[in-house]
Design an enzyme around this catalytic site. Sequence first.
Site, PDB file in Angstrom:
ATOM      1  N   HIS A 127       0.863  -1.183   0.000  1.00 11.76           N
ATOM      2  CA  HIS A 127       0.000   0.000   0.000  1.00 11.76           C
ATOM      3  C   HIS A 127       0.898   1.231   0.000  1.00 11.76           C
ATOM      4  O   HIS A 127       1.700   1.432   0.915  1.00 11.76           O
ATOM      5  CB  HIS A 127      -0.921   0.021   1.221  1.00 11.76           C
ATOM      6  CG  HIS A 127      -1.858   1.193   1.239  1.00 11.76           C
ATOM      7  ND1 HIS A 127      -3.128   1.142   0.690  1.00 11.76           N
ATOM      8  CD2 HIS A 127      -1.711   2.456   1.712  1.00 11.76           C
ATOM      9  CE1 HIS A 127      -3.716   2.313   0.834  1.00 11.76           C
ATOM     10  NE2 HIS A 127      -2.870   3.135   1.452  1.00 11.76           N
ATOM     11  N   CYS A 128       0.759   2.053  -1.026  1.00  7.92           N
ATOM     12  CA  CYS A 128       1.630   3.216  -1.183  1.00  7.92           C
ATOM     13  C   CYS A 128       0.909   4.464  -0.673  1.00  7.92           C
ATOM     14  O   CYS A 128      -0.092   4.885  -1.266  1.00  7.92           O
ATOM     15  CB  CYS A 128       2.030   3.396  -2.647  1.00  7.92           C
ATOM     16  SG  CYS A 128       3.130   4.794  -2.930  1.00  7.92           S
ATOM     17  N   PRO A 129       1.390   5.070   0.414  1.00  4.19           N
ATOM     18  CA  PRO A 129       0.722   6.286   0.910  1.00  4.19           C
ATOM     19  C   PRO A 129       0.917   7.482  -0.004  1.00  4.19           C
ATOM     20  O   PRO A 129       0.137   8.430   0.052  1.00  4.19           O
ATOM     21  CB  PRO A 129       1.395   6.508   2.276  1.00  4.19           C
ATOM     22  CG  PRO A 129       2.733   5.860   2.161  1.00  4.19           C
ATOM     23  CD  PRO A 129       2.540   4.688   1.242  1.00  4.19           C
TER      24      PRO A 129
END
Length: 300
Positions: A127-129
Amino acid sequence: MYHVKEEMAGFSSSQYLCAQVHWTVPVIAGVLLAFTLLFLFRTSFSDPGILPRASGDEALFNDRGADNNVDIHENSTQTRNPPRTKDVLVRGETVKLKYCFTCKIFRPPRASHCSMCDNCIERFDHHCPWVGNCVGKRNYKYFYLMIFTITLLCIYILTFSIAHIVMLSQEKEESTLITAMSETPASVIEALIAFFAVWSVLGLAGFHSYLAGTNQTTNEEIKGSWAQRHGEVVRNPYTTKNCCTNFSKILCGPAYNSLLRLREDKNQEKRDMDEVRKKIEKLLLDREHNLSQTLKNPEI
């Protein structure tokens, strides 16, 4: 001549380089920026490969039992916990399918549940913020292209910002790098930002190039899914042992359909079948009514 160059020194770096080097210098920077933003939006706003959750009947079936001794349509007290894993063979290697108690499904190989998005993602990478989205099967190649183009953009800006400062320092004999930097503080700021940014994005691009070349995900690399365990060699069944082939499969592969749309199509198909069933029931009732009328009045 010096008077013209002194006037040009007050221009922005793009105007200066356009006049002194070539007009394509700022154009290439603009193209790289446009592609970076394009891949960023494509990664951020696309479905990463969300797996639909089980429907009501499917969830009840998985939660209350799949054997013939338990009636899932009745309020039976005979319940069992579903098995947490199932073993499947993928190219001769045993891969465990884990049961997701949130989505009520057995996740396919390489899928994982994201605690941030609260969804199971097919071929989950991470999951890429920074993009505000998961990176998975359907948007990984756009994520890779985004970090690749932003790395090129940082190197490009760093190179020509330094070139701008050096060219200014060489215009006059008494000029130095300090005086040139004082004449174009914007190029100094650009060079500093690009210098500190390039190391992080370059390392990230190198890491994901390694993952793409070996056909792994960040999740698998961190967990050591294909690492040696207790002296036993665990082979990655998804790699082709060829770096170029792995790259082509990931970056040049087909555009996968969203399973969420398939779920919508399935619901529409279910509604259509319900309508067909109602029409058939109506026809049968009409035929039964006509038959009963005929038996009551045989002369008709």
